[in-house]
Design a protein around this motif. Structure first.
Motif, short mmCIF file in Angstrom:
data_model
loop_
_atom_site.label_atom_id
_atom_site.label_comp_id
_atom_site.label_asym_id
_atom_site.label_seq_id
_atom_site.Cartn_x
_atom_site.Cartn_y
_atom_site.Cartn_z
N VAL A 158 0.86 -1.19 0.00
CA VAL A 158 0.00 0.00 0.00
C VAL A 158 0.89 1.24 0.00
CG1 VAL A 158 -1.91 1.19 1.14
CG2 VAL A 158 -1.73 -1.29 1.31
N ASP A 159 1.40 1.59 -1.15
CA ASP A 159 2.26 2.75 -1.27
C ASP A 159 1.53 3.97 -1.84
OD1 ASP A 159 1.87 1.78 -3.81
OD2 ASP A 159 3.99 1.77 -4.39
N PHE A 177 -4.81 14.73 4.56
CA PHE A 177 -4.54 13.43 5.17
C PHE A 177 -3.64 13.57 6.40
CE2 PHE A 177 -5.66 12.44 0.85
CZ PHE A 177 -6.33 11.22 0.91
N THR A 178 -3.98 12.84 7.44
CA THR A 178 -3.10 12.63 8.59
C THR A 178 -2.86 11.14 8.67
OG1 THR A 178 -4.04 14.52 9.77
CG2 THR A 178 -2.80 12.91 11.07
N ILE A 179 -1.59 10.74 8.66
CA ILE A 179 -1.24 9.32 8.56
C ILE A 179 -0.39 8.92 9.75
CG2 ILE A 179 -0.17 7.55 7.11
CD1 ILE A 179 -0.48 9.77 4.81
N LEU A 180 -0.84 7.92 10.50
CA LEU A 180 -0.12 7.40 11.66
C LEU A 180 0.26 5.95 11.40
CD1 LEU A 180 -2.41 8.78 14.53
CD2 LEU A 180 -0.30 9.80 13.66
N GLY A 184 5.84 6.60 12.26
CA GLY A 184 5.58 7.91 12.83
C GLY A 184 4.36 8.57 12.22
N ALA A 185 4.25 9.87 12.40
CA ALA A 185 3.11 10.63 11.89
C ALA A 185 3.53 11.42 10.66
CB ALA A 185 2.58 11.57 12.96
N ASP A 186 2.60 11.56 9.73
CA ASP A 186 2.87 12.29 8.50
C ASP A 186 1.59 12.95 8.04
OD1 ASP A 186 4.26 13.32 6.39
OD2 ASP A 186 4.46 11.44 5.29
N SER A 198 0.43 9.46 -2.64
CA SER A 198 1.49 8.53 -2.24
C SER A 198 1.50 8.37 -0.73
CB SER A 198 2.86 9.06 -2.70
OG SER A 198 2.92 9.12 -4.10
N LEU A 199 1.79 7.17 -0.27
CA LEU A 199 1.85 6.86 1.15
C LEU A 199 3.18 6.18 1.47
CD1 LEU A 199 -1.71 5.32 1.63
CD2 LEU A 199 -1.01 7.67 2.14
N ASP A 200 3.65 6.39 2.68
CA ASP A 200 4.87 5.71 3.14
C ASP A 200 4.64 5.28 4.58
OD1 ASP A 200 7.33 4.76 3.75
OD2 ASP A 200 8.41 6.65 3.48
N PHE A 201 4.20 4.06 4.76
CA PHE A 201 3.89 3.58 6.10
C PHE A 201 5.13 3.19 6.89
CE2 PHE A 201 -0.45 2.04 4.40
CZ PHE A 201 -0.96 3.33 4.53
N ASP A 202 6.27 3.12 6.23
CA ASP A 202 7.47 2.66 6.92
C ASP A 202 8.32 3.82 7.45
OD1 ASP A 202 6.92 0.00 6.37
OD2 ASP A 202 7.77 0.16 4.36
N GLY A 203 7.87 5.04 7.15
CA GLY A 203 8.59 6.20 7.64
C GLY A 203 9.82 6.52 6.81
#
Length: 203
Positions: A158-159, A177-180, A184-186, A198-203
């Motif tokens: 899920v990128d 968007f607020t992504i936790l 971390g938080a982005d 685009s998403l980066d769940f790995d920080g």
């Protein structure tokens, strides 16, 4: 968490929390962005617009689509309508499995609690009432709140999220968007015309 009263027309807020292979999402969208108005439903046309919007919002993968490779499915989806008036008490839940639950919206006659205003001595002279005017004379501003629980076979895939939200809701102009996640938080944003985010769940 975001306050329902903090909304602004044209902008919807999306909160995403990732834990393990699960994604929790909440969407806060002003009624004006979703159905073109924020007042209580006063006609059959209003109610039909609300019911149609609730149905569309009940399918998160059709609005925020993760890559097919992630193998995500919807474990639960609930949509409700909330008022930004304190103690309005007129929230309406719309579970994905129970579209008829929203018939309760017809009970919005509770809004005649304005009768209580008659007991408000000095209300007619409007002394010190300017603050009330700034709040649109105490009228409730309706907001759609959607809560989604997704389960993904491969969360690392899920990128990004494909965005069809803007296609479904022509009055919406921006998504914040607020992504936790474990990284971390982005924050991120998307505007009308953007096909994905685009998403980066790995920080």
């Amino acid at each position: 968490m975001r306050s329902a009263s903090a909304h602004q027309h044209g902008t919807s807020a999306v909160e995403i929390a990732v834990e393990g292979n699960e994604i929790q999402m909440q969407v806060f969208a002003p009624g004006a962005d979703i159905v073109g108005f924020e007042h209580s439903a006063t006609s059959d046309e209003d109610r039909q617009a609300i019911d149609a919007a609730l149905e569309v919002l009940s399918y998160p993968l059709a609005l925020f689509g993760p890559p097919d490779a992630a193998g995500c499915s919807v474990a639960h989806a609930t949509v409700s309508m909330a008022s930004d008036m304190a103690d309005a008490g007129d929230d309406h839940d719309h579970d994905h499995d129970s579209p008829d639950d929203h018939d309760d919206h017809d009970d919005h006659d509770d809004h005649d609690e304005h009768g209580d205003h008659d007991d408000h001595d000095g209300h007619d002279d409007h002394a010190g009432h300017d603050d009330h005017d700034d709040d649109h004379a105490g009228e409730a501003h309706l907001e759609f709140v959607a809560t989604y629980h997704l389960e993904c076979a491969r969360i690392g895939a899920v990128d990004r999220l494909a965005l069809t939200f803007f296609d479904r809701f022509p009055n919406a102009q921006r998504l914040e968007f607020t992504i936790l996640s474990a990284g971390g938080a982005d924050t991120a944003s998307a505007q009308r015309g953007d096909a994905s985010i685009s998403l980066d769940f790995d920080g």
